[in-house]
Design a protein around this motif. Structure first.
Motif, PDB file in Angstrom:
ATOM      1  N   PRO A  36     -28.199  48.622 -10.707  1.00 23.75           N
ATOM      2  CA  PRO A  36     -27.453  47.861  -9.693  1.00 23.75           C
ATOM      3  C   PRO A  36     -25.940  48.048  -9.839  1.00 23.75           C
ATOM      4  O   PRO A  36     -25.226  48.116  -8.836  1.00 23.75           O
ATOM      5  N   VAL A  77     -23.334  49.176  -6.961  1.00 26.87           N
ATOM      6  CA  VAL A  77     -22.111  48.437  -6.598  1.00 26.87           C
ATOM      7  C   VAL A  77     -20.913  49.386  -6.604  1.00 26.87           C
ATOM      8  O   VAL A  77     -20.064  49.325  -5.706  1.00 26.87           O
ATOM      9  N   TYR A 105     -23.675  46.266   1.924  1.00 27.95           N
ATOM     10  CA  TYR A 105     -23.877  45.560   0.658  1.00 27.95           C
ATOM     11  C   TYR A 105     -24.771  44.332   0.831  1.00 27.95           C
ATOM     12  O   TYR A 105     -25.482  43.948  -0.102  1.00 27.95           O
ATOM     13  N   GLN A 106     -24.781  43.755   2.013  1.00 31.49           N
ATOM     14  CA  GLN A 106     -25.683  42.615   2.254  1.00 31.49           C
ATOM     15  C   GLN A 106     -27.141  43.047   2.091  1.00 31.49           C
ATOM     16  O   GLN A 106     -27.971  42.291   1.576  1.00 31.49           O
ATOM     17  N   ALA A 163     -28.041  45.563   0.148  1.00 31.92           N
ATOM     18  CA  ALA A 163     -28.174  45.804  -1.297  1.00 31.92           C
ATOM     19  C   ALA A 163     -28.474  44.502  -2.033  1.00 31.92           C
ATOM     20  O   ALA A 163     -29.349  44.472  -2.908  1.00 31.92           O
ATOM     21  N   LYS A 164     -27.788  43.430  -1.681  1.00 30.58           N
ATOM     22  CA  LYS A 164     -28.058  42.136  -2.323  1.00 30.58           C
ATOM     23  C   LYS A 164     -29.508  41.721  -2.126  1.00 30.58           C
ATOM     24  O   LYS A 164     -30.158  41.234  -3.062  1.00 30.58           O
ATOM     25  N   GLN A 165     -30.025  41.904  -0.928  1.00 32.59           N
ATOM     26  CA  GLN A 165     -31.422  41.549  -0.651  1.00 32.59           C
ATOM     27  C   GLN A 165     -32.375  42.397  -1.496  1.00 32.59           C
ATOM     28  O   GLN A 165     -33.353  41.884  -2.048  1.00 32.59           O
ATOM     29  N   PHE A 186     -31.666  43.889  -4.348  1.00 37.69           N
ATOM     30  CA  PHE A 186     -31.522  43.454  -5.746  1.00 37.69           C
ATOM     31  C   PHE A 186     -32.392  42.223  -5.999  1.00 37.69           C
ATOM     32  O   PHE A 186     -33.066  42.128  -7.020  1.00 37.69           O
ATOM     33  N   GLU A 187     -32.362  41.267  -5.058  1.00 40.07           N
ATOM     34  CA  GLU A 187     -33.182  40.054  -5.200  1.00 40.07           C
ATOM     35  C   GLU A 187     -34.672  40.402  -5.229  1.00 40.07           C
ATOM     36  O   GLU A 187     -35.415  39.859  -6.042  1.00 40.07           O
TER      37      GLU A 187
END
Length: 136
Positions: free
Chosen positions: A97, A101, A120-121, A123-125, A127-128
């Motif tokens: 991750p 980033v 990136y939004q 990517a956050k999902q 990652f979760e």
């Protein structure tokens, strides 16, 4: 679009896609309501080229580098669903991750903050999702 009876090169492409994504690709290749029959040809050709011709080329670019390039391309183009898949591939192939980033930091510098934040939004999902399935 089952693997059974498929030409060997297409079957290899499907196997490569599953190895990279961690899930079978066939569920995304079935024709949906209203799709003409030749859409199956498009999906087969795109799959065969992408996962049968491009991804296996690891003599010069390793799979992790290819994954980061693919994340970058999808993010810069703003193709958010393909970006989701590219991020999954990257994480499945050992990209961290933190490395992802860093890609978004570089995208921000060269493609702009709005494009980088939008991607990136996703990517956050992802990652979760990876934390939920213990892949990170």
């Amino acid at each position: 679009m089952a693997r059974d009876g498929a030409e060997p090169s297409y079957a290899r492409a499907l196997a490569m896609a599953e190895q990279l994504l961690g899930i079978p690709l066939e569920q995304f290749l079935e024709l949906g309501p209203g799709e003409p029959e030749n859409a199956a040809d498009f999906k087969r050709l795109a799959t065969a080229h992408t996962f049968g011709d491009s991804w296996p080329r690891t003599d010069v670019l390793d799979t992790q580098t290819r994954a980061l390039v693919s994340v970058t391309i999808a993010a810069v183009l703003g193709t958010l669903e393909p970006l989701r898949g590219q991020l999954r591939i990257a994480l499945n192939r050992g990209v961290t991750p933190e490395e992802i980033v860093e890609v978004f930091i570089h995208i921000e510098a060269y493609a702009g903050a709005a494009r980088a934040f939008e991607g990136y939004q996703i990517a956050k999902q992802v990652f979760e999702e990876a934390v939920d399935t213990k892949k990170v």
